[in-house]
Design a protein around this motif. Structure first.
Motif, PDB file in Angstrom:
ATOM      1  N   ASP A  89       0.837  -1.203   0.000  1.00  0.00           N
ATOM      2  CA  ASP A  89       0.000   0.000   0.000  1.00  0.00           C
ATOM      3  C   ASP A  89       0.870   1.251   0.000  1.00  0.00           C
ATOM      4  O   ASP A  89       0.599   2.214  -0.713  1.00  0.00           O
ATOM      5  N   ARG A  90       1.922   1.239   0.794  1.00  0.00           N
ATOM      6  CA  ARG A  90       2.849   2.370   0.847  1.00  0.00           C
ATOM      7  C   ARG A  90       3.507   2.578  -0.516  1.00  0.00           C
ATOM      8  O   ARG A  90       3.596   3.696  -1.017  1.00  0.00           O
ATOM      9  N   GLU A  91       3.952   1.500  -1.128  1.00  0.00           N
ATOM     10  CA  GLU A  91       4.590   1.591  -2.446  1.00  0.00           C
ATOM     11  C   GLU A  91       3.616   2.081  -3.504  1.00  0.00           C
ATOM     12  O   GLU A  91       3.979   2.908  -4.345  1.00  0.00           O
ATOM     13  N   ASP A  92       2.372   1.588  -3.455  1.00  0.00           N
ATOM     14  CA  ASP A  92       1.356   2.030  -4.421  1.00  0.00           C
ATOM     15  C   ASP A  92       1.053   3.516  -4.255  1.00  0.00           C
ATOM     16  O   ASP A  92       0.919   4.247  -5.241  1.00  0.00           O
ATOM     17  N   ALA A  93       0.961   3.969  -3.008  1.00  0.00           N
ATOM     18  CA  ALA A  93       0.693   5.380  -2.749  1.00  0.00           C
ATOM     19  C   ALA A  93       1.855   6.245  -3.238  1.00  0.00           C
ATOM     20  O   ALA A  93       1.647   7.278  -3.874  1.00  0.00           O
ATOM     21  N   GLN A  94       3.059   5.810  -2.975  1.00  0.00           N
ATOM     22  CA  GLN A  94       4.232   6.575  -3.426  1.00  0.00           C
ATOM     23  C   GLN A  94       4.296   6.613  -4.954  1.00  0.00           C
ATOM     24  O   GLN A  94       4.556   7.660  -5.540  1.00  0.00           O
ATOM     25  N   ALA A  95       4.025   5.484  -5.592  1.00  0.00           N
ATOM     26  CA  ALA A  95       4.064   5.424  -7.053  1.00  0.00           C
ATOM     27  C   ALA A  95       2.993   6.327  -7.673  1.00  0.00           C
ATOM     28  O   ALA A  95       3.194   6.883  -8.753  1.00  0.00           O
ATOM     29  N   ALA A  96       1.869   6.487  -6.985  1.00  0.00           N
ATOM     30  CA  ALA A  96       0.789   7.334  -7.492  1.00  0.00           C
ATOM     31  C   ALA A  96       1.047   8.820  -7.218  1.00  0.00           C
ATOM     32  O   ALA A  96       0.337   9.670  -7.735  1.00  0.00           O
ATOM     33  N   GLY A  97       2.057   9.121  -6.404  1.00  0.00           N
ATOM     34  CA  GLY A  97       2.409  10.517  -6.170  1.00  0.00           C
ATOM     35  C   GLY A  97       2.182  11.036  -4.770  1.00  0.00           C
ATOM     36  O   GLY A  97       2.226  12.240  -4.550  1.00  0.00           O
ATOM     37  N   ALA A  98       1.957  10.147  -3.798  1.00  0.00           N
ATOM     38  CA  ALA A  98       1.801  10.606  -2.409  1.00  0.00           C
ATOM     39  C   ALA A  98       3.115  11.192  -1.913  1.00  0.00           C
ATOM     40  O   ALA A  98       4.187  10.696  -2.231  1.00  0.00           O
ATOM     41  N   ASN A  99       3.007  12.241  -1.140  1.00  0.00           N
ATOM     42  CA  ASN A  99       4.192  12.894  -0.594  1.00  0.00           C
ATOM     43  C   ASN A  99       4.549  12.385   0.796  1.00  0.00           C
ATOM     44  O   ASN A  99       5.613  12.693   1.309  1.00  0.00           O
ATOM     45  N   GLY A 100       3.635  11.640   1.401  1.00  0.00           N
ATOM     46  CA  GLY A 100       3.880  11.076   2.720  1.00  0.00           C
ATOM     47  C   GLY A 100       2.865   9.997   3.011  1.00  0.00           C
ATOM     48  O   GLY A 100       1.845   9.881   2.329  1.00  0.00           O
TER      49      GLY A 100
END
Length: 133
Positions: A89-100
């Motif tokens: 989930d963390r990796e998916d969020a980061q890949a989608a552009g999450a900043n934190g």
């Protein structure tokens, strides 16, 4: 004072985040779903978005992708907040552009520190993806 948009389907979480962030001098807008958030972002300027990962009708990753693809919204820092401790989930969020990414229950100190970091970071360092216009 920053304007922070909190999107979470839990009224308890919305209340807790709003209380913490308001107590730290921010103006907070709370919404229960991603569809409402996208509508609000068409007309309102916000400095940071905090979104739950798992919500009905539109999950946080889908919301994040819409935000990153919007001409007016692509550079808004987004903090993903979730009960999931899943590394994917963390990796998916980061890949989608999450900043934190914060895992619930996050301490008030961690929440405020994450928001402050996003607010004070260089704009070019805020986006992990470029605007897709």
């Amino acid at each position: 004072m920053a304007t922070i948009l909190v999107i979470d389907d839990s009224s308890v979480i919305r209340h807790l985040l709003s209380h913490t962030l308001t107590h730290n001098g921010h103006h907070v807008i709370t919404l229960a779903c991603g569809d409402e958030a996208l509508g609000l972002l068409e007309t309102e300027a916000v400095d940071v978005v905090i979104a739950d990962l798992e919500m009905p009708s539109m999950d946080g990753i889908t919301l994040l992708k819409h935000i990153r693809n919007g001409e007016r919204t692509c550079e808004i820092p987004l903090l993903m907040l979730t009960a999931s401790g899943n590394e994917q989930d963390r990796e998916d969020a980061q890949a989608a552009g999450a900043n934190g990414f914060l895992t619930k229950p996050a301490s008030s100190r961690d929440l405020v520190a994450a928001v402050d970091r996003l607010l004070h970071a260089n704009r070019s360092a805020l986006s992990s993806t470029e605007c897709r216009l």
